[in-house]
Design a protein around this motif. Structure first.
Motif, mmCIF file in Angstrom:
data_model
loop_
_atom_site.group_PDB
_atom_site.id
_atom_site.type_symbol
_atom_site.label_atom_id
_atom_site.label_comp_id
_atom_site.label_asym_id
_atom_site.label_seq_id
_atom_site.Cartn_x
_atom_site.Cartn_y
_atom_site.Cartn_z
ATOM 1 N N GLU A 195 0.735 -1.190 0.010
ATOM 2 C CA GLU A 195 0.006 0.007 -0.061
ATOM 3 C C GLU A 195 0.955 1.315 0.005
ATOM 4 O O GLU A 195 0.342 2.239 -0.569
ATOM 5 C CB GLU A 195 -1.126 0.259 0.954
ATOM 6 C CG GLU A 195 -1.705 1.083 1.227
ATOM 7 C CD GLU A 195 -2.755 1.349 -0.005
ATOM 8 O OE1 GLU A 195 -2.906 2.743 -0.258
ATOM 9 O OE2 GLU A 195 -3.195 0.392 -0.500
ATOM 10 N N SER A 199 0.902 3.966 -3.022
ATOM 11 C CA SER A 199 0.340 5.130 -3.015
ATOM 12 C C SER A 199 1.550 6.209 -3.256
ATOM 13 O O SER A 199 1.034 7.198 -4.137
ATOM 14 C CB SER A 199 0.048 5.416 -1.551
ATOM 15 O OG SER A 199 -1.190 4.412 -0.967
ATOM 16 N N SER A 202 1.159 6.518 -6.988
ATOM 17 C CA SER A 202 -0.030 7.123 -7.488
ATOM 18 C C SER A 202 0.091 8.669 -7.242
ATOM 19 O O SER A 202 -0.239 9.525 -7.979
ATOM 20 C CB SER A 202 -1.281 6.559 -6.931
ATOM 21 O OG SER A 202 -2.225 7.122 -6.998
ATOM 22 N N ASP A 203 0.386 9.008 -6.103
ATOM 23 C CA ASP A 203 0.417 10.401 -5.738
ATOM 24 C C ASP A 203 1.473 11.302 -6.385
ATOM 25 O O ASP A 203 1.462 12.435 -6.637
ATOM 26 C CB ASP A 203 0.534 10.559 -4.135
ATOM 27 C CG ASP A 203 -0.536 9.915 -3.345
ATOM 28 O OD1 ASP A 203 -1.623 9.605 -3.973
ATOM 29 O OD2 ASP A 203 -0.329 9.664 -2.284
ATOM 30 N N ARG A 209 -3.152 2.848 -9.649
ATOM 31 C CA ARG A 209 -2.755 1.497 -8.540
ATOM 32 C C ARG A 209 -3.216 0.297 -9.210
ATOM 33 O O ARG A 209 -2.553 -0.714 -8.804
ATOM 34 C CB ARG A 209 -3.943 1.930 -7.454
ATOM 35 C CG ARG A 209 -3.829 3.194 -6.827
ATOM 36 C CD ARG A 209 -4.964 3.609 -5.592
ATOM 37 N NE ARG A 209 -4.523 2.645 -4.357
ATOM 38 C CZ ARG A 209 -3.647 3.002 -3.515
ATOM 39 N NH1 ARG A 209 -3.479 4.286 -3.548
ATOM 40 N NH2 ARG A 209 -3.648 2.090 -2.407
#
Length: 366
Positions: A195, A199, A202-203, A209
Motif C-alpha cells: 500500500e 500510494s 500514484s500520488d 494503482r
C-alpha cells in the motif's frame, strides 16, 4: 467365460460417429481417478483452422488420431436382458492419443498488437482496440494456470477486464521507481508494504494503482499486504530494458554491465550477471576481436514451429554450444527430454577440443 449375444441396436445408425476412444496419459488418468466431480474439468480448445488441444486446469495436451489395426465395438447391455445380451452402438477404427505440449500462448502477441499500455494512456483508452480477459481465456490454447502464468511472463495487464501489454520502457520506469522508493522509504525488499509503494507511485507519478499493483505481483509474492520482491526477476527485466536498444548495434559487454549496475543501484549491483538474460542475447567478439559485445536476440520473437526455429538459429550462427542454444529452445519443448529430441532431429553434434557443438543437419544460405 460367459457368452453374450451380440445384437445391433436400433440406435446404431444414429449413434455411428458419436463415440470417441481416448487414451489417457498416466498423469491425466490419475488426476481424473482422484478428482471429484467438482474439481475434474477438461476442455477442448481450438479454432476451426487449428489442431484441437485438450486442457486441464494445469496442462495442455495435443490430440492426435491414431488408426487401429482392429475394429473396436462400442456395446451396451440390453435393458431386457442385461446379463446375456449386449447391443452394438458403434464401431471405432481409431483412438485419440494425448501428449503434453507447450501452450499456444504466442498468439497473444498477435491478438494484442497496437493495444500497448503506456504512460498517460488513460486519456486515449477509449480509442484503443479491446480484447478481453475472458475472450482470450476461451480462445487461447492453454490451461487456466498456463494462461495466467503467460500473462505474467509477457507483462500483460488486465485493466477493466481488457488485456493491455505494458510498454517495456514504462515498465522499466516503474521498476526503477520501486527500487528507489525501497531505499528512500527504508523498506525491506523482502517485506515491503504494498500500500505504501502503490500510494507513493500514484500520488507522485500518477501511476494508476491497478497498474502498480499488477507490476508488483509480477515480480515477487504478495502476502498479507507485504511484497517479497524477486530481486533476480527485477534485475533481469531492467537488464532486458537496456539491451532492447541493441538489436542492430551491439554494445560492449563491459559498457552494458556498467549501465545495468547503475540502473539497479548499489544495493543490487552485486546480483547483476549475464546468466539472468539467457535466451535474450548473443555474445560475440567485436570486429577487431579485442572485446566481447552483446546483441539483443530474444527467443520470444523466434518462430514457434521447431523446424523454423532451428533454421533461424543456424542462419544467425552456424554452430552453437549446448549451453548457448538451450535457452532458445525452452519455449518450444515441454521438458529437457523433448528438447534433446528436437536437437537430435534438427541438429548434428560435433566434438572438438572446446567441447560439443551443434550444427545444422542441412545447409542454409546466409
Amino acid at each position: 467365460m460367459s457368452e453374450l449375444d451380440l445384437r445391433l441396436s436400433a440406435a446404431t445408425v444414429q449413434d455411428t460417429g458419436s463415440f470417441r476412444l481416448v487414451e489417457l496419459p498416466p498423469d491425466l488418468c490419475q488426476m481424473i481417478e482422484s478428482a471429484s466431480e467438482k474439481t475434474a474439468s477438461l476442455f477442448i480448445k481450438g479454432h476451426p483452422t487449428e489442431d484441437a488441444v485438450l486442457c486441464t486446469s494445469e496442462k495442455t495436451y495435443s490430440v492426435r488420431s491414431v488408426v487401429l489395426s482392429n475394429t473396436v465395438l462400442v456395446v451396451t447391455p440390453s435393458r431386457s436382458d442385461p446379463d446375456g445380451t449386449v447391443h452394438i452402438r458403434d464401431q471405432l477404427h481409431e483412438i485419440l492419443e494425448l501428449a503434453p505440449v507447450v501452450p499456444k500462448l504466442h498468439k497473444l502477441s498477435i491478438l494484442l498488437r497496437n493495444m500497448e499500455y503506456d504512460e498517460g494512456d488513460e486519456d486515449r483508452q477509449a480509442a484503443v482496440s479491446k480484447y478481453s480477459y475472458e475472450q482470450a481465456r476461451s480462445e487461447i490454447q492453454a490451461s487456466e494456470a498456463e494462461f495466467v502464468r503467460g500473462l505474467k511472463e509477457r507483462r500483460i495487464l488486465v485493466l477493466e477486464g481488457q488485456l493491455r501489454p505494458i510498454a517495456p520502457a514504462h515498465l522499466s520506469t516503474i521498476l526503477e521507481l520501486l527500487l528507489n522508493y525501497l531505499i528512500s522509504l527504508s523498506l525491506s525488499y523482502q517485506a515491503a508494504a504494498v500500500e505504501e509503494l502503490v500510494s507513493v507511485l500514484s500520488d507522485e507519478h500518477e501511476i494508476p494503482r491497478a497498474v502498480s499493483n499488477q507490476v508488483i505481483s509480477w515480480f515477487g509474492d504478495v502476502k498479507e499486504g507485504l511484497w517479497k520482491m524477486d530481486a533476480d526477476a527485477v534485475i533481469r527485466e531492467l537488464g532486458v530494458g537496456i539491451l532492447r536498444h541493441h538489436r542492430h548495434n551491439p554494445i560492449s559487454e563491459n559498457e552494458f554491465l556498467k549501465k545495468w549496475k547503475n540502473v539497479v543501484g548499489d544495493t543490487f549491483e552485486s546480483s547483476v550477471k549475464l546468466t539472468l538474460l539467457s535466451g535474450d542475447y548473443l555474445r560475440n567478439l567485436s570486429s577487431n576481436g579485442e572485446e566481447a559485445v552483446l546483441t539483443y536476440f530474444p527467443s520470444s520473437t523466434l518462430p514457434i514451429d521447431p523446424a523454423a526455429r532451428f533454421v533461424e538459429l543456424f542462419l544467425t550462427r552456424q554452430r552453437w554450444k549446448h549451453e548457448e542454444i538451450e535457452p532458445f529452445l525452452l519455449d518450444i519443448a515441454v521438458n529437457s527430454k523433448e528438447r534433446d529430441k528436437l536437437l537430435l532431429k534438427h541438429a548434428r553434434a560435433l566434438t572438438d577440443t572446446e567441447g560439443v557443438w551443434y550444427t545444422a543437419r542441412v545447409s542454409y544460405n546466409n
